[in-house]
Design a protein around this motif. Structure first.
Motif, PDB file in Angstrom:
ATOM      1  N   GLU A  32       0.843  -1.189   0.000  1.00  0.00           N
ATOM      2  CA  GLU A  32       0.000   0.000   0.000  1.00  0.00           C
ATOM      3  C   GLU A  32       0.878   1.238   0.000  1.00  0.00           C
ATOM      4  OE1 GLU A  32      -3.999  -0.597   2.374  1.00  0.00           O
ATOM      5  OE2 GLU A  32      -2.310  -1.326   3.583  1.00  0.00           O
ATOM      6  N   LEU A  33       0.411   2.267  -0.700  1.00  0.00           N
ATOM      7  CA  LEU A  33       1.076   3.561  -0.687  1.00  0.00           C
ATOM      8  C   LEU A  33       0.214   4.562   0.063  1.00  0.00           C
ATOM      9  CD1 LEU A  33       2.480   3.979  -4.308  1.00  0.00           C
ATOM     10  CD2 LEU A  33       3.754   3.457  -2.239  1.00  0.00           C
ATOM     11  N   PHE A  34       0.862   5.400   0.850  1.00  0.00           N
ATOM     12  CA  PHE A  34       0.147   6.397   1.635  1.00  0.00           C
ATOM     13  C   PHE A  34       0.771   7.762   1.398  1.00  0.00           C
ATOM     14  CE2 PHE A  34       0.069   2.353   3.884  1.00  0.00           C
ATOM     15  CZ  PHE A  34      -1.289   2.176   4.132  1.00  0.00           C
ATOM     16  N   LEU A  35      -0.004   8.800   1.668  1.00  0.00           N
ATOM     17  CA  LEU A  35       0.508  10.154   1.573  1.00  0.00           C
ATOM     18  C   LEU A  35       1.425  10.460   2.751  1.00  0.00           C
ATOM     19  CD1 LEU A  35      -2.673  12.178   0.602  1.00  0.00           C
ATOM     20  CD2 LEU A  35      -0.669  11.786  -0.839  1.00  0.00           C
ATOM     21  N   CYS A  36       2.511  11.160   2.480  1.00  0.00           N
ATOM     22  CA  CYS A  36       3.333  11.678   3.573  1.00  0.00           C
ATOM     23  C   CYS A  36       2.708  12.996   4.029  1.00  0.00           C
ATOM     24  CB  CYS A  36       4.762  11.944   3.095  1.00  0.00           C
ATOM     25  SG  CYS A  36       5.682  10.464   2.670  1.00  0.00           S
ATOM     26  N   PHE A 492      -4.352  15.937  -3.701  1.00  0.00           N
ATOM     27  CA  PHE A 492      -5.821  15.913  -3.762  1.00  0.00           C
ATOM     28  C   PHE A 492      -6.360  14.587  -4.300  1.00  0.00           C
ATOM     29  CE2 PHE A 492      -9.918  17.406  -5.794  1.00  0.00           C
ATOM     30  CZ  PHE A 492     -10.606  17.538  -4.591  1.00  0.00           C
ATOM     31  N   HIS A 493      -5.748  14.058  -5.366  1.00  0.00           N
ATOM     32  CA  HIS A 493      -6.175  12.760  -5.922  1.00  0.00           C
ATOM     33  C   HIS A 493      -6.175  11.679  -4.838  1.00  0.00           C
ATOM     34  CE1 HIS A 493      -6.195  13.852 -10.165  1.00  0.00           C
ATOM     35  NE2 HIS A 493      -5.005  14.374 -10.043  1.00  0.00           N
ATOM     36  N   GLU A 498      -8.376   8.202  -0.248  1.00  0.00           N
ATOM     37  CA  GLU A 498      -8.375   7.872   1.186  1.00  0.00           C
ATOM     38  C   GLU A 498      -9.776   7.988   1.773  1.00  0.00           C
ATOM     39  OE1 GLU A 498      -5.612   9.674   3.823  1.00  0.00           O
ATOM     40  OE2 GLU A 498      -3.847   9.067   2.673  1.00  0.00           O
ATOM     41  N   VAL A 499     -10.538   8.975   1.323  1.00  0.00           N
ATOM     42  CA  VAL A 499     -11.933   9.107   1.778  1.00  0.00           C
ATOM     43  C   VAL A 499     -12.711   7.861   1.389  1.00  0.00           C
ATOM     44  CG1 VAL A 499     -14.089  10.402   1.519  1.00  0.00           C
ATOM     45  CG2 VAL A 499     -11.920  11.630   1.711  1.00  0.00           C
ATOM     46  N   GLU A 500     -12.499   7.400   0.164  1.00  0.00           N
ATOM     47  CA  GLU A 500     -13.205   6.194  -0.310  1.00  0.00           C
ATOM     48  C   GLU A 500     -12.769   4.969   0.461  1.00  0.00           C
ATOM     49  OE1 GLU A 500     -13.490   2.515  -2.815  1.00  0.00           O
ATOM     50  OE2 GLU A 500     -11.711   3.540  -2.056  1.00  0.00           O
ATOM     51  N   ARG A 501     -11.475   4.833   0.681  1.00  0.00           N
ATOM     52  CA  ARG A 501     -10.945   3.644   1.346  1.00  0.00           C
ATOM     53  C   ARG A 501     -11.425   3.561   2.797  1.00  0.00           C
ATOM     54  NH1 ARG A 501      -4.675   2.682   0.752  1.00  0.00           N
ATOM     55  NH2 ARG A 501      -4.597   4.761   1.679  1.00  0.00           N
ATOM     56  N   PRO A 505     -15.371  11.211   5.324  1.00  0.00           N
ATOM     57  CA  PRO A 505     -15.204  12.518   4.678  1.00  0.00           C
ATOM     58  C   PRO A 505     -14.410  13.521   5.493  1.00  0.00           C
ATOM     59  CG  PRO A 505     -17.487  12.204   5.401  1.00  0.00           C
ATOM     60  CD  PRO A 505     -16.792  10.888   5.567  1.00  0.00           C
ATOM     61  N   ASN A 506     -14.243  13.282   6.788  1.00  0.00           N
ATOM     62  CA  ASN A 506     -13.442  14.184   7.606  1.00  0.00           C
ATOM     63  C   ASN A 506     -12.011  14.289   7.100  1.00  0.00           C
ATOM     64  OD1 ASN A 506     -11.456  14.085  10.313  1.00  0.00           O
ATOM     65  ND2 ASN A 506     -12.973  15.724  10.299  1.00  0.00           N
ATOM     66  N   ILE A 507     -11.511  13.247   6.429  1.00  0.00           N
ATOM     67  CA  ILE A 507     -10.164  13.278   5.847  1.00  0.00           C
ATOM     68  C   ILE A 507     -10.045  14.454   4.873  1.00  0.00           C
ATOM     69  CG2 ILE A 507      -8.601  12.039   4.275  1.00  0.00           C
ATOM     70  CD1 ILE A 507      -9.701   9.425   5.563  1.00  0.00           C
TER      71      ILE A 507
END
Length: 565
Positions: A32-36, A492-493, A498-501, A505-507
């Motif tokens: 998995e890749l995550f945002l820093c 943003f993409h 992340e909201v979907e996963r 929506p607070n993300i």
């Protein structure tokens, strides 16, 4: 561009791991890749090294260094990634971090302005159908702020899923059967007879709000009609009361910016025979047994802590019976994904419904049940008591009238689903940086004013964007502060994904606040449009891209975009 990048990096990382450690060649690696979220750590990261230490029984530093070396070689061979990934590093306790090249990020800014309101969207959902059921409040009174919180969350989730290419339907389940409907009907009937001058004792479990009087006033005051409380009177007042309250609920939701595609009635499911049919079907499968005159579902066979009554000994149906029929109907409509938003009082209900779904033979993984915690309303530092039955609650309509739809929606989304929300009316009414929704909308309005200023100065942004040398212009003028804002725009993409996963929506709220804060701080230090025309071009491009992202994000949350403030 970033929609291609995500799987490309994952594939490259997987190949590097399997090349360096051939014993993992046939393993399915969940990479998995995550945002820093700290930009100093990079743009994207993976925590796959943590998982590999258990599989390889090796030192984490050794594993990380080996994979990093191979990953660098893989990227060097791939012309696409070579131009996009500027640097990779490995950091303890076990993260691989990816830093993206400035040139790639600058192209993303241009893409942002070209795509406009489509920026951040994708075909990720590939047209899969999703049914989002939310609010579904009993039609016994106007919507409260707790229902408002569910409405804001459900609608925002549906917007995000549509943005990602899912085919989404919004649904409201009308709980128009049961004891609460009897209590509603009798409450209206007593008020009706009282309007005729009669003395009637109000039912102990009746609904005492002023809205009950208002509904009773809409019935022609005929003294001879409905004199006695009997089945005919009960049925009329249930039907009339339900219809009148649903009109109120529908109106409140429309004013709140929420529209449903489907309204499904519990009473219809019962009267149409759907509930009896599903019980008969479960009985035929051997999952229903009789005990003490009642019909029981063998829900313990499917993970529930005890078996559940679906039909009582007096022949009346339980709530779970109707819910089983309702979810059978949902599955039979062919949705790929079912999402239910429930209040915390339904937490113990999850296991029995999941058991029923499995007993029916449906894929339990298609059903996602989210619990939305309650919202407490504060006024002048004191909690406002909330009770529909006692008639002391503040309605969603009242809150929207007092602070507006946008502020209400933002505050309802300002905490995670599983967190209690303290809703402070005084803070919500402030037009200042203390009010977070004002802060966001002000950033958008501020950027809009820059557009007007640019037009007055004769700056044509479209002409700049079509110039083949625009990337070189950005490279020559952007410093670290501008680059960090652009890196946030690029996120943003991934934030939408992340909201979907997480179905959270607070993300998106947290991200937009960070972007707005960073932009406001930049704006306070520098002139966007000044005497240096090239610098003005580059700063304006960056500012317009921030405006696109904040605009797209607020629209997904159902919050309006004022042009001036």
């Amino acid at each position: 561009m970033s929609r291609i990048l995500y799987p490309k990096i994952k594939s490259c990382l997987e190949n590097s791991i399997k090349y360096r450690f051939p014993q993992l060649k046939d393993s399915k690696l969940n990479i998995e890749l995550f945002l820093c979220h700290q930009l100093s750590h990079g743009d994207l990261y993976s925590n796959i090294i943590f998982k590999l230490t258990n599989l390889l029984k090796d030192d984490i530093q050794n594993i990380g260094n080996n994979i990093l070396l191979e990953l660098e070689r893989e990227i060097e061979k791939d012309s696409f990634l070579k131009n996009i990934v500027k640097k990779i590093d490995f950091r303890l306790p076990g993260f691989i971090n990816f830093f993206l090249s400035e040139k790639y990020l600058y192209r993303e800014v241009i893409n942002c302005l070209i795509e406009g309101d489509k920026f951040g969207s994708s075909d990720y959902g590939k047209g899969s159908s999703v049914l989002v059921e939310f609010v579904s409040a009993n039609p016994t009174g106007p919507l409260s702020i707790a229902h408002g919180r569910q409405a804001a969350i459900g609608d925002a989730l549906a917007n995000v899923l549509s943005f990602l290419g899912y085919k989404v339907e919004r649904e409201y389940y009308i709980n128009d059967e049961g004891i609460q409907m009897d209590n509603l009907a009798k409450s209206i009937w007593v008020r009706f007879r009282q309007l005729l001058g009669e003395e009637k004792d109000f039912p102990i479990d009746g609904y005492k709000g002023d809205y009950i009087f208002e509904i009773a006033k809409r019935i022609p005051l005929d003294r001879e009609r409905f004199k006695e409380w009997d089945i005919e009177t009960r049925d009329f007042f249930i039907r009339f009361g339900c219809e009148e309250i649903l009109k109120i609920i529908r109106g409140d939701l429309v004013n709140f910016g929420v529209k449903f595609d489907n309204w499904v009635s519990q009473s219809f499911l019962i009267k149409s025979g759907c509930v009896k049919e599903v019980i008969a079907s479960l009985e035929e499968k051997g999952f229903i047994y009789h005990k003490e005159g009642a019909f029981w579902l063998k829900s313990t066979l499917f993970g529930d802590d005890k078996d559940r009554v679906v039909r009582k000994s007096d022949g009346s149906l339980t709530y779970i019976a109707s819910d089983i029929a309702y979810h059978k109907d949902k599955y039979e409509r062919g949705f790929n994904w079912l999402i239910n938003l429930w209040g915390p009082d339904h937490h113990g209900y999850i296991s029995r419904l999941r058991a029923a779904v499995k007993a029916l033979g449906y894929d339990e993984e298609k059903l996602k049940i989210l619990i939305v915690q309650l919202a407490n309303l504060y006024r002048n530092g004191k909690v406002v008591p909330m009770s529909t039955r006692a008639g002391t609650f503040i309605t969603l309509e009242e809150v929207v009238k007092e602070i507006g739809k946008d502020v209400a929606r933002f505050f309802f989304l300002s905490r995670r689903l599983d967190s209690h929300l303290d809703f402070d009316i005084a803070l919500a009414k402030k037009d200042s940086a203390e009010n977070p929704v004002y802060y966001l909308q002000y950033a958008h309005a501020r950027i809009n004013s820059l557009k007007e200023h640019a037009r007055e100065r004769g700056i044509e942004l479209d002409k700049i964007l079509s110039d083949s040398k625009v990337i070189d212009l950005l490279i020559s003028h952007f410093q670290e502060e501008e680059l960090n804002i652009i890196r946030l725009i690029h996120q943003f993409h991934y934030i939408i994904l992340e909201v979907e996963r997480n179905l959270e929506p607070n993300i998106l709220i947290v991200y937009l606040q960070m972007l707005a804060k960073t932009f406001h701080q930049y704006y306070a230090r520098y002139r966007i449009i000044d005497s240096d025309i090239e610098k003005s071009y580059t700063r304006l491009i960056m500012a317009m891209a921030v405006g696109v992202v904040i605009g797209n994000g607020l629209k997904l949350l159902g919050i309006s975009l004022p042009e001036k403030m």
